[in-house]
Design an enzyme around this catalytic site. Structure first.
Site, PDB file in Angstrom:
ATOM      1  N   HIS A  72       0.842  -1.207   0.000  1.00 46.71           N
ATOM      2  CA  HIS A  72       0.000   0.000   0.000  1.00 46.71           C
ATOM      3  C   HIS A  72       0.879   1.260   0.000  1.00 46.71           C
ATOM      4  CE1 HIS A  72      -3.156  -2.645   2.186  1.00 46.71           C
ATOM      5  NE2 HIS A  72      -3.668  -2.370   1.010  1.00 46.71           N
ATOM      6  N   LYS A 115     -16.814  -6.269   5.325  1.00 44.48           N
ATOM      7  CA  LYS A 115     -15.543  -6.994   5.157  1.00 44.48           C
ATOM      8  C   LYS A 115     -15.054  -7.556   6.488  1.00 44.48           C
ATOM      9  CE  LYS A 115     -13.060  -6.416   1.053  1.00 44.48           C
ATOM     10  NZ  LYS A 115     -11.707  -6.258   0.498  1.00 44.48           N
ATOM     11  N   ARG A 149      -1.776  -6.018  -8.481  1.00 46.28           N
ATOM     12  CA  ARG A 149      -0.631  -6.872  -8.175  1.00 46.28           C
ATOM     13  C   ARG A 149      -0.487  -7.989  -9.199  1.00 46.28           C
ATOM     14  NH1 ARG A 149      -3.019  -7.817  -2.361  1.00 46.28           N
ATOM     15  NH2 ARG A 149      -4.811  -7.421  -3.681  1.00 46.28           N
ATOM     16  N   SER A 162      -2.944  -7.745   2.889  1.00 44.50           N
ATOM     17  CA  SER A 162      -3.222  -7.599   4.319  1.00 44.50           C
ATOM     18  C   SER A 162      -3.527  -8.961   4.929  1.00 44.50           C
ATOM     19  CB  SER A 162      -4.420  -6.668   4.529  1.00 44.50           C
ATOM     20  OG  SER A 162      -4.127  -5.389   4.027  1.00 44.50           O
TER      21      SER A 162
HETATM   22  P1  ADP Z   1     -10.054  -3.192  -0.604  1.00 39.94           P
HETATM   23  O1  ADP Z   1     -10.895  -3.832   0.438  1.00 39.94           O
HETATM   24  O2  ADP Z   1     -10.605  -1.897  -1.100  1.00 39.94           O
HETATM   25  O3  ADP Z   1      -9.627  -4.094  -1.705  1.00 39.94           O
HETATM   26  P2  ADP Z   1      -7.279  -3.300   0.311  1.00 39.94           P
HETATM   27  O4  ADP Z   1      -6.691  -2.585   1.488  1.00 39.94           O
HETATM   28  O5  ADP Z   1      -7.220  -4.779   0.308  1.00 39.94           O
HETATM   29  O6  ADP Z   1      -8.759  -2.743   0.214  1.00 39.94           O
HETATM   30  O7  ADP Z   1      -6.593  -2.785  -1.023  1.00 39.94           O
HETATM   31  C1  ADP Z   1      -6.669  -1.442  -1.429  1.00 39.94           C
HETATM   32  C2  ADP Z   1      -6.015  -1.311  -2.787  1.00 39.94           C
HETATM   33  O8  ADP Z   1      -4.624  -1.564  -2.655  1.00 39.94           O
HETATM   34  C3  ADP Z   1      -6.525  -2.304  -3.836  1.00 39.94           C
HETATM   35  O9  ADP Z   1      -6.530  -1.652  -5.093  1.00 39.94           O
HETATM   36  C4  ADP Z   1      -5.493  -3.404  -3.818  1.00 39.94           C
HETATM   37  O10 ADP Z   1      -5.407  -4.057  -5.073  1.00 39.94           O
HETATM   38  C5  ADP Z   1      -4.240  -2.586  -3.544  1.00 39.94           C
HETATM   39  N1  ADP Z   1      -3.204  -3.389  -2.908  1.00 39.94           N
HETATM   40  C6  ADP Z   1      -3.302  -4.214  -1.851  1.00 39.94           C
HETATM   41  N2  ADP Z   1      -2.114  -4.789  -1.562  1.00 39.94           N
HETATM   42  C7  ADP Z   1      -1.248  -4.313  -2.478  1.00 39.94           C
HETATM   43  C8  ADP Z   1       0.129  -4.559  -2.766  1.00 39.94           C
HETATM   44  N3  ADP Z   1       0.858  -5.425  -2.070  1.00 39.94           N
HETATM   45  N4  ADP Z   1       0.672  -3.900  -3.788  1.00 39.94           N
HETATM   46  C9  ADP Z   1      -0.064  -3.044  -4.541  1.00 39.94           C
HETATM   47  N5  ADP Z   1      -1.356  -2.794  -4.353  1.00 39.94           N
HETATM   48  C10 ADP Z   1      -1.943  -3.420  -3.340  1.00 39.94           C
END
Ligand code: ADP
Length: 160
Positions: A19, A43, A92, A130
């Site tokens: 992130h 979620k 990703r 996460s």
């Molecule tokens: P959501 O519930 O909105 O998917 P997340 O916190 O899981 O929330 O992810 C938010 C954004 O960050 C999403 O677009 C996800 O694809 C991206 N994301 C999550 N982990 C990574 C990572 N390791 N590298 C790049 N982008 C990521």
């Protein structure tokens, strides 16, 4: 040239270095990046919204042009209200694509003036999520290098 404001929404449960990589990249492109922590209770997050906000605010405090906020409701309304015109999402792996594509097109249908922009993290973060971080932590694994310092402490304290 236009200098759009971008919103990067997500659950950030917890924030990872993936992130942070996306936030840093976005900060180099847009005049302002608002990281919007979603209060999306369906979620069933492990960390409450205030903790997720605090972890992110601390991790992003030295990145210029970045603000962290909490939001709930319809994303396009929030984005419009912030005078932003871009939604940032991270991509990703190919498996992210289908859901992200669907969301991007739905958001465009809801407000055609808002564009979704996808950024790719450094390849070393492509396997990071996460949920995998929580799994490692739950089983007593070391999360150093996977999450910001501000998050390591919370992961150690929490029974996941
Ligand atoms: P959501 O519930 O909105 O998917 P997340 O916190 O899981 O929330 O992810 C938010 C954004 O960050 C999403 O677009 C996800 O694809 C991206 N994301 C999550 N982990 C990574 C990572 N390791 N590298 C790049 N982008 C990521």
């Amino acid at each position: 040239m236009k200098q759009p404001i971008a919103v990067y929404p997500g659950s950030f449960d917890p924030p990872t270095n993936g992130h942070l990589d996306i936030i840093t990249r976005a900060s180099l492109i847009f005049s302002k990046v608002i990281v919007a922590v979603t209060d999306n209770s369906n979620k069933n997050p492990s960390f409450d919204i205030k903790t997720r906000y605090k972890m992110l605010a601390d991790a992003a405090k030295n990145i210029p042009g970045v603000e962290v906020e909490i939001f709930s409701g319809l994303l396009v309304d929030y984005v419009g209200g912030k005078k932003a015109s871009v939604i940032i999402r991270g991509l990703r792996v190919v498996s992210d694509f289908e859901y992200e594509f669907q969301m991007a097109l739905m958001n465009r249908r809801l407000n055609k003036k808002i564009e979704t922009v996808f950024l790719m993290p450094d390849e070393s973060y492509t396997y990071l999520s996460s949920s995998i971080v929580k799994q490692v932590s739950r089983l007593g694994g070391n999360t150093k290098g996977l999450v910001p310092k501000s998050v390591e402490k919370y992961l150690k304290e929490k029974t996941l």
